[in-house]
Enzyme design. Structure first.
Site, PDB file in Angstrom:
ATOM      1  N   HIS A 463       0.824  -1.230   0.000  1.00 44.10           N
ATOM      2  CA  HIS A 463       0.000   0.000   0.000  1.00 44.10           C
ATOM      3  C   HIS A 463       0.850   1.268   0.000  1.00 44.10           C
ATOM      4  O   HIS A 463       2.017   1.267   0.332  1.00 44.10           O
ATOM      5  CB  HIS A 463      -1.037  -0.015   1.124  1.00 44.10           C
ATOM      6  CG  HIS A 463      -0.529   0.159   2.518  1.00 44.10           C
ATOM      7  ND1 HIS A 463      -1.370   0.420   3.561  1.00 44.10           N
ATOM      8  CD2 HIS A 463       0.709   0.100   3.053  1.00 44.10           C
ATOM      9  CE1 HIS A 463      -0.685   0.523   4.673  1.00 44.10           C
ATOM     10  NE2 HIS A 463       0.579   0.334   4.402  1.00 44.10           N
ATOM     11  N   GLU A 464       0.203   2.337  -0.461  1.00 40.20           N
ATOM     12  CA  GLU A 464       0.846   3.629  -0.727  1.00 40.20           C
ATOM     13  C   GLU A 464       1.942   3.523  -1.786  1.00 40.20           C
ATOM     14  O   GLU A 464       2.941   4.229  -1.732  1.00 40.20           O
ATOM     15  CB  GLU A 464       1.408   4.260   0.563  1.00 40.20           C
ATOM     16  CG  GLU A 464       0.398   4.472   1.659  1.00 40.20           C
ATOM     17  CD  GLU A 464      -0.851   5.203   1.190  1.00 40.20           C
ATOM     18  OE1 GLU A 464      -0.763   5.997   0.245  1.00 40.20           O
ATOM     19  OE2 GLU A 464      -1.920   4.972   1.755  1.00 40.20           O
ATOM     20  N   GLY A 465       1.727   2.646  -2.749  1.00 40.82           N
ATOM     21  CA  GLY A 465       2.675   2.492  -3.853  1.00 40.82           C
ATOM     22  C   GLY A 465       3.527   1.250  -3.670  1.00 40.82           C
ATOM     23  O   GLY A 465       4.325   1.162  -2.744  1.00 40.82           O
TER      24      GLY A 465
END
Length: 616
Positions: A463-465
């Site tokens: 998550h978040e890239g």
């Protein structure tokens, strides 16, 4: 085993955080007030979070047809966290904040992440409100951000869609003006949104009076079509419940409906949702002049078609937050496995004639391979914590430093943010795996907490890239920005550490090794882009990021070692020996890995890119 001595050393002996109180913004503070914040957060984490980490893992959120049900422990923890003032810790006094340095806020939140990352500490709510403080109108700040900082409202970020995932250029959520006079709403230009979002953490719950969604959507052009790519993306405030311009609930539920809960490997205490916007489950009457329009009510943030630029403010902040979460999960596993190793008797030392069964068993920490696994965890987790705090210190420099130092800090953060997110999420996860290994078969059972730490941490590489996205961001954008200025600034800081360390006999060999690693990263960066073709360079963006990250962490450890030696006269000799041991481990066992990673980068190896699909 307490986290506090490590935090104190990194903050005060290494980063000189106490000196921040000399700046006008932080003039009311001192080490005494910083320590009082840590005392409060450590106590809340110990009493309200840690005892319930297993509870929130086993009692997953569920939907009863009307609302999402969470354990009472989650409600109590969130209430205590909001009451502590930590949601607005770094904000102005006028916003109900404490005007604490971000460095102190980040360090204080480490206690909660270590105690129960799954319960959470309001990272998304704070990030949501911080974005509005930069890009929102005065009234949006007052109505939405201020209520988020107080804990009355909570916040989310709504980016991904089922058909798009991380490819934000493919989002299809639409936003159309709500009436002819939609521009005149006091809360901002009013639109109606229709679309679906997924992977929305804390997207539905009853923990707060309202949930403020920040939603990426596209405004159709005059022909009714959506602009392709990211250029057409705008950002909207979409509250779960509608409010008036004083922040009071109107009693009208916005057309935001829960489509389902995701059932996760770990991090189960936080609801993760699929949300439908404007599907008609909670129809909102149209207001103002013009034809009636349906959909979820949303208020534009910033200018049309600049939504992604606004959202990156929250995304970058969240990436540092994810790095800290990964770090503290690794640290929790390290502390647990260290305690276990100190108390678990098993085996005997190997003598010239083999093992003497008549001798008593030794504790497993006396075995060299167990020490290897513990030292690896220490090197990964304490090094990652130092990195995250260093980045937090850069945030303070960016906001309160001189114009020159502030701009340097901005550029350094551009380069370091992909590392601050990706490196802990990979190597502190490895630390959790080693913690399981130290426990042996017991580590694979639910009788001990280390299996949950691993499950919770596995999310952080995604998550978040994802790792792939962070690698392409680093090699494809960040090291090239402004003519490579960020990379040059980072190299200058690394070389400064090398120059100081080379004067100390016990660190000189590490200084030379770091110099060679830095040179190798620089030459590999040039070689990757030698053809000027992104496909050639970015095929091995992740190995590049791994080598870059290991070089950064080698620098961090060398700089920490310098501070440790300087503080040795007044600090714990054992702690100093531990930090020097971790430095030695990192240079002997970890830094040599970068040559293999960089070889495929500098030769622009196409093994992976060229393999045809059918070959799999």
């Amino acid at each position: 085993m307490s986290l506090r001595p490590t935090l104190d050393f990194l903050l005060y002996d290494w980063l000189a955080a106490e000196s921040l109180s000399q700046r006008s913004r932080f003039a009311d503070h001192s080490r005494e007030t910083f320590d009082a914040v840590f005392d409060t957060c450590e106590r809340i984490a110990r009493e309200k979070y840690a005892p319930f980490n297993r509870t929130v893992d086993t009692q997953e959120p569920h939907f009863d047809g009307e609302k999402v049900i969470l354990p009472q422990a989650t409600h109590d923890a969130q209430k205590a966290y909001a009451a502590s003032g930590m949601l607005s810790a770094a904000q102005d006094y006028e916003m109900g904040g404490m005007q604490l340095p971000y460095t102190v806020e980040a360090a204080a939140n480490a206690f909660f992440a270590m105690a129960s990352v799954s319960i959470g500490s309001g990272m998304l709510t704070t990030g949501n409100a911080n974005l509005l403080m930069v890009h929102g109108t005065d009234l949006q700040k007052e109505v939405f951000a201020k209520n988020e900082f107080s804990g009355r409202f909570s916040g989310t970020m709504c980016l991904s869609e089922p058909q798009a995932g991380s490819s934000l250029s493919d989002v299809t959520t639409r936003a159309v003006p709500d009436g002819a006079d939609h521009e005149n709403d006091p809360l901002g230009p009013r639109y109606r949104l229709k679309g679906n979002k997924m992977w929305i953490s804390a997207g539905e719950h009853e923990l707060t009076d309202n949930i403020i969604h920040l939603v990426l959507a596209k405004i159709p052009g005059p022909d009714g079509k959506l602009i392709p790519g990211t250029r057409g993306i705008s950002l909207f405030i979409v509250p779960k419940k509608l409010v008036n311009d004083k922040g009071e609930l109107t009693g009208v539920r916005n057309d935001v409906a829960l489509a389902g809960l995701n059932h996760k490997l770990g991090w189960r205490g936080t609801t993760n949702t699929l949300l439908n916007f404007g599907e008609g489950k909670y129809p909102v009457p149209s207001t103002g002049s013009g034809p009636a329009v349906s959909g979820a009510v949303g208020y534009l943030v910033g200018k049309p078609h600049e939504g992604l630029r606004c959202m990156f403010h929250m995304m970058n902040e969240a990436r540092i937050g994810v790095g800290m979460a990964a770090t503290m999960l690794g640290m929790a596993g390290y502390h647990a496995s260290l305690e276990y190793a100190k108390n678990r008797p098993q085996g005997r030392p190997m003598g010239l004639g083999g093992k003497d069964a008549a001798q008593p068993q030794v504790r497993i920490i006396e075995h060299a391979d167990v020490k290897r696994m513990l030292l690896a965890q220490k090197a990964y987790c304490e090094g990652a914590l130092a990195l995250e705090l260093y980045c937090a210190r850069l945030v303070d420099e960016q906001h309160t430093g001189t114009p020159e130092t502030a701009d340097e800090a901005r550029m350094l953060l551009e380069v370091l943010t992909p590392i601050a997110k990706s490196w802990p999420s990979e190597w502190c996860l490895e630390a959790n795996s080693l913690a399981i290994q130290v426990h042996g078969g017991y580590g694979y059972t639910r009788d001990f907490p280390v299996e949950q730490y691993w499950r919770d941490n596995r999310l952080n590489m995604i998550h978040e890239g994802t790792h792939g996205i962070q690698g392409m961001d680093l090699l494809g954008r960040k090291v090239l920005m402004e003519g490579g200025r960020g990379l040059a600034l980072l190299a200058a800081r690394i070389n400064s550490t090398i120059e100081r360390a080379i004067q100390i006999p016990e660190l000189a060999v590490y200084a030379n090794a770091l110099g060679k690693a830095l040179q190798h990263v620089g030459s590999a960066t040039k070689a990757a882009w030698a053809t000027g073709k992104p496909g050639d360079a970015l095929a091995n963006a992740v190995p590049y990021m791994q080598a870059f990250g290991h070089t950064v962490l080698a620098w961090i450890w060398l700089d920490v070692a310098l501070a440790s030696i300087a503080a040795d006269a007044t600090k714990s000799i054992a702690a100093c020996a531990g930090r020097l041991g971790a430095t030695r481990y990192f240079y002997h066992y970890e830094l040599p890995k970068i040559d293999a990673w960089l070889k495929v980068v500098e030769t622009r190896d196409q093994t992976c890119a060229d393999l045809p699909e059918e070959a799999f």
